[in-house]
Design a protein around this motif. Structure first.
Motif, mmCIF file in Angstrom:
data_model
loop_
_atom_site.group_PDB
_atom_site.id
_atom_site.type_symbol
_atom_site.label_atom_id
_atom_site.label_comp_id
_atom_site.label_asym_id
_atom_site.label_seq_id
_atom_site.Cartn_x
_atom_site.Cartn_y
_atom_site.Cartn_z
ATOM 1 N N GLY A 86 2.879 9.503 150.270
ATOM 2 C CA GLY A 86 4.049 9.415 149.653
ATOM 3 C C GLY A 86 4.424 8.726 148.354
ATOM 4 O O GLY A 86 5.357 8.841 147.719
ATOM 5 N N LEU A 87 2.965 8.611 147.641
ATOM 6 C CA LEU A 87 3.396 7.856 146.538
ATOM 7 C C LEU A 87 3.087 8.864 145.117
ATOM 8 O O LEU A 87 3.498 8.423 144.350
ATOM 9 C CB LEU A 87 1.846 7.172 146.288
ATOM 10 N N GLY A 88 2.228 9.994 145.449
ATOM 11 C CA GLY A 88 2.338 10.742 144.331
ATOM 12 C C GLY A 88 1.006 10.844 143.818
ATOM 13 O O GLY A 88 0.236 9.666 144.179
ATOM 14 N N ALA A 89 0.478 11.676 143.088
ATOM 15 C CA ALA A 89 -0.997 11.737 142.527
ATOM 16 C C ALA A 89 -1.010 10.555 141.237
ATOM 17 O O ALA A 89 -0.105 10.501 140.519
ATOM 18 C CB ALA A 89 -1.278 13.164 142.129
ATOM 19 N N HIS A 90 -2.294 10.272 141.056
ATOM 20 C CA HIS A 90 -2.569 9.381 139.934
ATOM 21 C C HIS A 90 -2.423 10.151 138.750
ATOM 22 O O HIS A 90 -2.095 9.854 137.562
ATOM 23 C CB HIS A 90 -3.971 9.003 139.845
ATOM 24 N N TYR A 91 -2.836 11.634 138.809
ATOM 25 C CA TYR A 91 -2.933 12.553 137.774
ATOM 26 C C TYR A 91 -2.678 13.775 137.858
ATOM 27 O O TYR A 91 -2.827 14.395 139.131
ATOM 28 C CB TYR A 91 -4.203 12.564 137.020
ATOM 29 N N ALA A 92 -1.817 14.488 137.030
ATOM 30 C CA ALA A 92 -1.603 15.894 137.214
ATOM 31 C C ALA A 92 -1.905 16.437 135.936
ATOM 32 O O ALA A 92 -1.543 16.130 134.738
ATOM 33 C CB ALA A 92 0.156 15.992 137.454
ATOM 34 N N ILE A 93 -2.535 17.649 136.248
ATOM 35 C CA ILE A 93 -3.006 18.403 135.080
ATOM 36 C C ILE A 93 -1.960 19.706 135.161
ATOM 37 O O ILE A 93 -2.308 20.481 136.039
ATOM 38 C CB ILE A 93 -4.521 18.791 135.210
ATOM 39 N N GLU A 94 -1.240 19.800 133.901
ATOM 40 C CA GLU A 94 -0.554 21.356 133.667
ATOM 41 C C GLU A 94 -1.338 22.049 132.838
ATOM 42 O O GLU A 94 -1.649 22.073 131.672
ATOM 43 C CB GLU A 94 0.702 20.794 133.161
ATOM 44 N N ALA A 95 -1.921 23.245 133.596
ATOM 45 C CA ALA A 95 -3.059 24.009 132.954
ATOM 46 C C ALA A 95 -2.302 25.358 132.808
ATOM 47 O O ALA A 95 -3.115 26.535 132.569
ATOM 48 C CB ALA A 95 -4.344 24.141 133.659
ATOM 49 N N ILE A 96 -0.988 25.564 132.678
ATOM 50 C CA ILE A 96 -0.317 26.829 132.490
ATOM 51 C C ILE A 96 0.442 26.961 131.327
ATOM 52 O O ILE A 96 0.329 27.735 130.288
ATOM 53 C CB ILE A 96 0.659 27.129 133.709
ATOM 54 N N GLY A 97 1.119 25.907 131.003
ATOM 55 C CA GLY A 97 2.206 25.920 129.689
ATOM 56 C C GLY A 97 3.299 26.322 129.965
ATOM 57 O O GLY A 97 4.012 27.068 129.268
ATOM 58 N N LEU A 98 4.133 26.228 131.149
ATOM 59 C CA LEU A 98 5.479 26.441 131.589
ATOM 60 C C LEU A 98 6.174 25.205 131.592
ATOM 61 O O LEU A 98 6.164 24.441 132.454
ATOM 62 C CB LEU A 98 5.446 27.104 132.705
ATOM 63 N N PRO A 99 7.355 24.938 130.733
ATOM 64 C CA PRO A 99 8.113 23.626 130.807
ATOM 65 C C PRO A 99 8.592 23.504 132.321
ATOM 66 O O PRO A 99 8.408 22.145 132.408
ATOM 67 C CB PRO A 99 9.263 23.809 130.004
ATOM 68 N N ALA A 100 8.828 24.348 133.133
ATOM 69 C CA ALA A 100 9.179 24.107 134.360
ATOM 70 C C ALA A 100 8.399 23.416 135.320
ATOM 71 O O ALA A 100 8.609 22.414 135.941
ATOM 72 C CB ALA A 100 10.029 25.221 134.974
ATOM 73 N N VAL A 101 7.064 23.978 135.132
ATOM 74 C CA VAL A 101 5.759 23.464 135.822
ATOM 75 C C VAL A 101 5.411 21.834 135.314
ATOM 76 O O VAL A 101 5.220 21.157 135.887
ATOM 77 C CB VAL A 101 4.584 24.311 135.372
ATOM 78 N N ALA A 102 5.769 21.754 134.025
ATOM 79 C CA ALA A 102 5.550 20.396 133.348
ATOM 80 C C ALA A 102 6.568 19.366 134.207
ATOM 81 O O ALA A 102 6.122 18.282 134.441
ATOM 82 C CB ALA A 102 5.863 20.499 131.713
ATOM 83 N N LEU A 103 7.654 19.656 134.374
ATOM 84 C CA LEU A 103 8.429 18.930 135.174
ATOM 85 C C LEU A 103 8.261 18.636 136.455
ATOM 86 O O LEU A 103 8.063 17.691 137.076
ATOM 87 C CB LEU A 103 10.029 19.527 135.209
ATOM 88 N N GLN A 104 7.390 19.705 137.243
ATOM 89 C CA GLN A 104 7.042 19.395 138.718
ATOM 90 C C GLN A 104 5.825 18.586 138.546
ATOM 91 O O GLN A 104 5.684 17.528 139.207
ATOM 92 C CB GLN A 104 6.450 20.945 139.144
ATOM 93 N N ALA A 105 5.122 18.675 137.673
ATOM 94 C CA ALA A 105 3.902 17.761 137.322
ATOM 95 C C ALA A 105 4.395 16.317 137.179
ATOM 96 O O ALA A 105 3.874 15.612 137.577
ATOM 97 C CB ALA A 105 2.954 18.217 136.115
ATOM 98 N N PHE A 106 5.225 16.247 136.511
ATOM 99 C CA PHE A 106 5.898 14.760 136.060
ATOM 100 C C PHE A 106 6.322 14.091 137.308
ATOM 101 O O PHE A 106 6.054 13.047 137.757
ATOM 102 C CB PHE A 106 6.914 14.866 135.110
ATOM 103 N N ASP A 107 7.122 15.079 138.223
ATOM 104 C CA ASP A 107 7.628 14.652 139.426
ATOM 105 C C ASP A 107 6.449 14.216 140.434
ATOM 106 O O ASP A 107 6.796 13.512 141.288
ATOM 107 C CB ASP A 107 8.698 15.613 140.184
ATOM 108 N N CYS A 108 5.493 14.887 140.535
ATOM 109 C CA CYS A 108 4.209 14.890 141.012
ATOM 110 C C CYS A 108 3.430 13.486 141.221
ATOM 111 O O CYS A 108 2.849 12.910 141.972
ATOM 112 C CB CYS A 108 3.341 16.004 141.203
#
Ligand code: ZN
Ligand code: ZN
Length: 369
Positions: free
Chosen positions: A252-274
């Motif tokens: 329930g905490l979320g990950a320590h790190y998220a790597i965004e390896a696509i380059g899509l703004p919508a995915v960057a937001l998901q990574a931020f929320d994760c």
């Protein structure tokens, strides 16, 4: 000397395979006969017009080959040396270069914009007209002239196809985790997009014993490949909500790190929320030139989330690339499952079609000799 090259004349048109003239290396320059060139998504941004490029241009930045001529004053390599491309030029003299940040050297930025070598000129010609260089290297051709500083000598036992992908996809992905995120054993890492770079972010997370290692993609086949590189959990974002699933997988905490390896703004937001409070998002994928992402600022502040960019694996390639090659030759890096296909130079448009369809992890152009 005349060589065969894949030339981009206009965005959204196929590359043209034709002979171009390569001038002799000048002072501080070498000519490299490329043996293998990686088919990387970054080059596609120039083909699609998402990122501007001066045309006509010989694209390609991941390459491995043999030095076959050296200009006056060259000291770091000699004829016969096996080398890989260093696709971000560093002048070695500016404030960034002197402080260990050669990967953001402004000379490299100018070379990309001008499509030239460091002195502002080109060594390719076609019918008397200059043909531009990509990132000072241009590997989609049988041979090119580059600055001595744009190549790095490697061990001769290293196969060229593997060396080519280490020089970009592997160093970028592994480096994003070990240098960009600086993940430690037992910390959780989620990787969005498991193409060539993302798979290597998975591999970097496995190298530092991160856990869990969560791979997110839209293609089941790519997720299955991510498992071979050490992913412990898989999320298909076409059918599952990655933010909710990552939270479930991390108490329930979320990950320590998220790597965004696509380059899509919508995915960057998901990574931020994760990512959890105190967690870091590392942005690796290249987006279109004008793209922006609207990051929620309250959690950024109150949860001390961090957002970082990473280029070239946040590394000095002269340090990390040889270490990765050593690891590969010691059998401690998975490159066999990365190299899905090999193409001839005249099949390069086909190679990009396969990349865009998600059919391959990484393919290479192999130059016949
Ligand atoms: Zn510099
Ligand atoms: Zn690349």
């Amino acid at each position: 000397m005349n060589v065969r090259a894949a030339v981009l004349y206009e965005a959204r048109k196929p590359l043209v395979i034709e002979q171009v003239e390569v001038e002799a290396p000048k002072a501080g320059e070498v000519r490299v006969r490329w043996m293998a060139a990686g088919v990387c998504h970054s080059d596609y941004h120039a083909m699609s017009g998402d990122l501007p490029a001066r045309t006509p241009i010989v694209l390609g930045h991941e390459g491995a080959g043999v030095v076959d001529a050296v200009g006056p004053g060259v000291t770091s390599v000699q004829t016969g040396d096996h080398v890989v491309s260093v696709w971000k030029y560093s002048c070695g003299a500016c404030e960034h270069c002197r402080s260990g940040w050669g990967r953001v050297c402004p000379v490299s930025v100018r070379m990309r914009a001008e499509g030239s070598l460091a002195d502002g000129t080109c060594r390719f010609r076609k019918d008397g007209r200059a043909v531009h260089h990509h990132l000072g290297v241009s590997t989609f051709c049988e041979a090119s002239v580059v600055a001595e500083r744009s190549v790095l000598k490697i061990r001769e036992e290293m196969p060229f196809d593997k060396a080519a992908v280490v020089s970009c996809a592997v160093v970028t992905g592994v480096g994003a985790v070990i240098n960009g995120a600086q993940a430690r054993p037992g910390e959780s890492v989620v990787i969005f997009g498991v193409g060539g770079v993302g798979l290597n972010a998975v591999q970097g997370a496995a190298l530092v014993n991160a856990d869990p290692i969560i791979a997110v993609d839209l293609v089941d086949g790519k997720l299955a490949t991510a498992k071979k590189f050490g992913a412990t959990h898989l999320i298909n974002a076409a059918t599952e909500d990655p933010v909710a699933r990552v939270r479930e997988m991390t108490r329930g905490l979320g990950a320590h790190y998220a790597i965004e390896a696509i380059g899509l703004p919508a995915v960057a937001l998901q990574a931020f929320d994760c990512v959890r409070a105190g967690g870091t998002v590392v942005m690796v994928g290249l987006s279109a030139a004008q793209a922006t992402a609207a990051i929620p600022t309250i959690p950024l502040v109150t949860q001390e989330k961090k957002l970082a960019g990473s280029t070239y694996g946040s590394s000095d390639p002269r340090d990390l690339v040889p270490r990765l090659i050593d690891l590969s030759l010691a059998g401690k890096l998975n490159l066999d499952d990365l190299l899905s296909r090999s193409y001839r130079l005249d099949q390069i448009n086909e190679a990009y079609d396969a990349l865009l369809k998600g059919e391959v992890a990484r393919s290479v152009i192999a130059f016949a000799r």
